[in-house]
Design a protein around this motif. Sequence first.
Motif, short mmCIF file in Angstrom:
data_model
loop_
_atom_site.label_atom_id
_atom_site.label_comp_id
_atom_site.label_asym_id
_atom_site.label_seq_id
_atom_site.Cartn_x
_atom_site.Cartn_y
_atom_site.Cartn_z
N ASN A 61 0.81 -1.21 0.00
CA ASN A 61 0.00 0.00 0.00
C ASN A 61 0.84 1.26 0.00
OD1 ASN A 61 -2.42 -1.40 0.03
ND2 ASN A 61 -2.40 -1.59 2.24
N CYS A 62 2.13 1.13 0.18
CA CYS A 62 3.04 2.28 0.26
C CYS A 62 3.82 2.34 -1.05
CB CYS A 62 3.97 2.10 1.45
SG CYS A 62 5.01 3.51 1.78
N LYS A 63 3.36 3.22 -1.97
CA LYS A 63 4.00 3.27 -3.28
C LYS A 63 4.00 4.69 -3.83
CE LYS A 63 -0.26 1.68 -5.40
NZ LYS A 63 -0.92 0.65 -6.18
N VAL A 64 4.91 4.93 -4.79
CA VAL A 64 5.08 6.25 -5.39
C VAL A 64 5.27 6.13 -6.90
CG1 VAL A 64 6.06 7.36 -3.35
CG2 VAL A 64 7.57 6.21 -4.95
N LYS A 65 4.96 7.23 -7.61
CA LYS A 65 5.30 7.32 -9.04
C LYS A 65 5.44 8.78 -9.39
CE LYS A 65 0.83 7.38 -11.41
NZ LYS A 65 0.05 6.77 -12.48
N GLY A 66 6.16 9.03 -10.49
CA GLY A 66 6.35 10.40 -10.94
C GLY A 66 6.77 10.45 -12.39
N ASP A 67 6.77 11.66 -12.93
CA ASP A 67 7.21 11.88 -14.30
C ASP A 67 8.72 12.18 -14.30
OD1 ASP A 67 7.07 12.12 -17.05
OD2 ASP A 67 5.42 13.55 -17.03
N LEU A 68 9.31 12.37 -15.46
CA LEU A 68 10.75 12.61 -15.57
C LEU A 68 11.21 13.75 -14.65
CD1 LEU A 68 11.44 12.20 -19.37
CD2 LEU A 68 12.27 10.76 -17.53
N GLY A 69 12.32 13.53 -13.99
CA GLY A 69 12.90 14.54 -13.12
C GLY A 69 12.31 14.59 -11.73
N ALA A 70 11.30 13.79 -11.46
CA ALA A 70 10.68 13.77 -10.14
C ALA A 70 11.55 13.01 -9.14
CB ALA A 70 9.30 13.13 -10.19
N VAL A 71 11.47 13.41 -7.88
CA VAL A 71 12.14 12.70 -6.79
C VAL A 71 11.08 11.84 -6.10
CG1 VAL A 71 13.35 12.93 -4.60
CG2 VAL A 71 13.85 14.51 -6.47
N LEU A 72 11.37 10.55 -5.94
CA LEU A 72 10.47 9.62 -5.29
C LEU A 72 11.11 9.15 -3.99
CD1 LEU A 72 9.49 7.42 -8.37
CD2 LEU A 72 8.44 9.56 -7.59
N ILE A 73 10.35 9.20 -2.91
CA ILE A 73 10.86 8.81 -1.59
C ILE A 73 9.86 7.86 -0.95
CG2 ILE A 73 11.56 9.61 0.70
CD1 ILE A 73 12.04 12.39 -0.67
N ILE A 74 10.36 6.76 -0.43
CA ILE A 74 9.53 5.83 0.34
C ILE A 74 10.18 5.64 1.71
CG2 ILE A 74 8.67 3.47 0.56
CD1 ILE A 74 8.45 3.34 -2.46
N VAL A 75 9.35 5.73 2.73
CA VAL A 75 9.79 5.50 4.11
C VAL A 75 8.97 4.34 4.66
CG1 VAL A 75 10.02 6.48 6.41
CG2 VAL A 75 10.32 7.95 4.41
N GLN A 76 9.64 3.24 4.99
CA GLN A 76 8.97 2.09 5.60
C GLN A 76 9.14 2.18 7.11
OE1 GLN A 76 10.98 -1.18 3.64
NE2 GLN A 76 9.16 -1.58 2.42
N GLU A 77 8.09 1.81 7.82
CA GLU A 77 8.12 1.88 9.28
C GLU A 77 7.79 0.54 9.91
OE1 GLU A 77 3.65 3.70 9.75
OE2 GLU A 77 5.31 5.09 9.54
N GLN A 78 8.18 0.39 11.16
CA GLN A 78 7.85 -0.80 11.94
C GLN A 78 6.34 -0.79 12.21
OE1 GLN A 78 10.19 -3.01 12.88
NE2 GLN A 78 12.03 -1.85 12.45
N GLU A 79 5.70 -1.92 12.05
CA GLU A 79 4.25 -1.99 12.28
C GLU A 79 3.88 -1.77 13.75
OE1 GLU A 79 1.88 -4.97 10.37
OE2 GLU A 79 3.39 -5.21 8.80
N GLU A 80 4.74 -2.22 14.65
CA GLU A 80 4.38 -2.17 16.06
C GLU A 80 4.59 -0.81 16.73
OE1 GLU A 80 8.52 -3.64 15.49
OE2 GLU A 80 6.60 -4.36 14.76
N ASN A 81 5.47 0.05 16.16
CA ASN A 81 5.74 1.31 16.87
C ASN A 81 5.97 2.51 15.93
OD1 ASN A 81 8.27 0.82 15.81
ND2 ASN A 81 9.19 0.30 17.77
N TYR A 82 5.83 2.34 14.64
CA TYR A 82 5.98 3.40 13.65
C TYR A 82 7.40 3.95 13.52
CZ TYR A 82 0.91 3.36 13.93
OH TYR A 82 -0.40 2.96 13.93
#
Length: 115
Positions: A61-82
Amino acid sequence: GYRGAANAGDCGAANAGYCGAANAGDYGAANAGDCGAAISRGTASVGKHGVAIARGSNSNNCKVKGDLGAVLIIVQEQEENYDIKNWKAVVVDGTNIKPDTWYKLENGIFVEVEK
């Protein structure tokens, strides 16, 4: 609209136009146009030269997309404490990271989301 801001709560969708900013809560979707910023605890997408940030514990459920030149960042967290478990940032270059393609983070690597 143009240079506007949009906010949505949990499970909501926020959309902003050119140079706009969109924010969405848990399982939300944030979308912004060229040069915009989209931040979500679910999915985030942007146009050219935008910044998309998604944070969450479920890589499907945690996903990103962008067009050319875009910066994409994903941050995954622990389920039990964020607490942050992993994060990664890339630029959509058209070769290694394709434009208009959804990505998720697996073992610290951006991978395409299968449809």
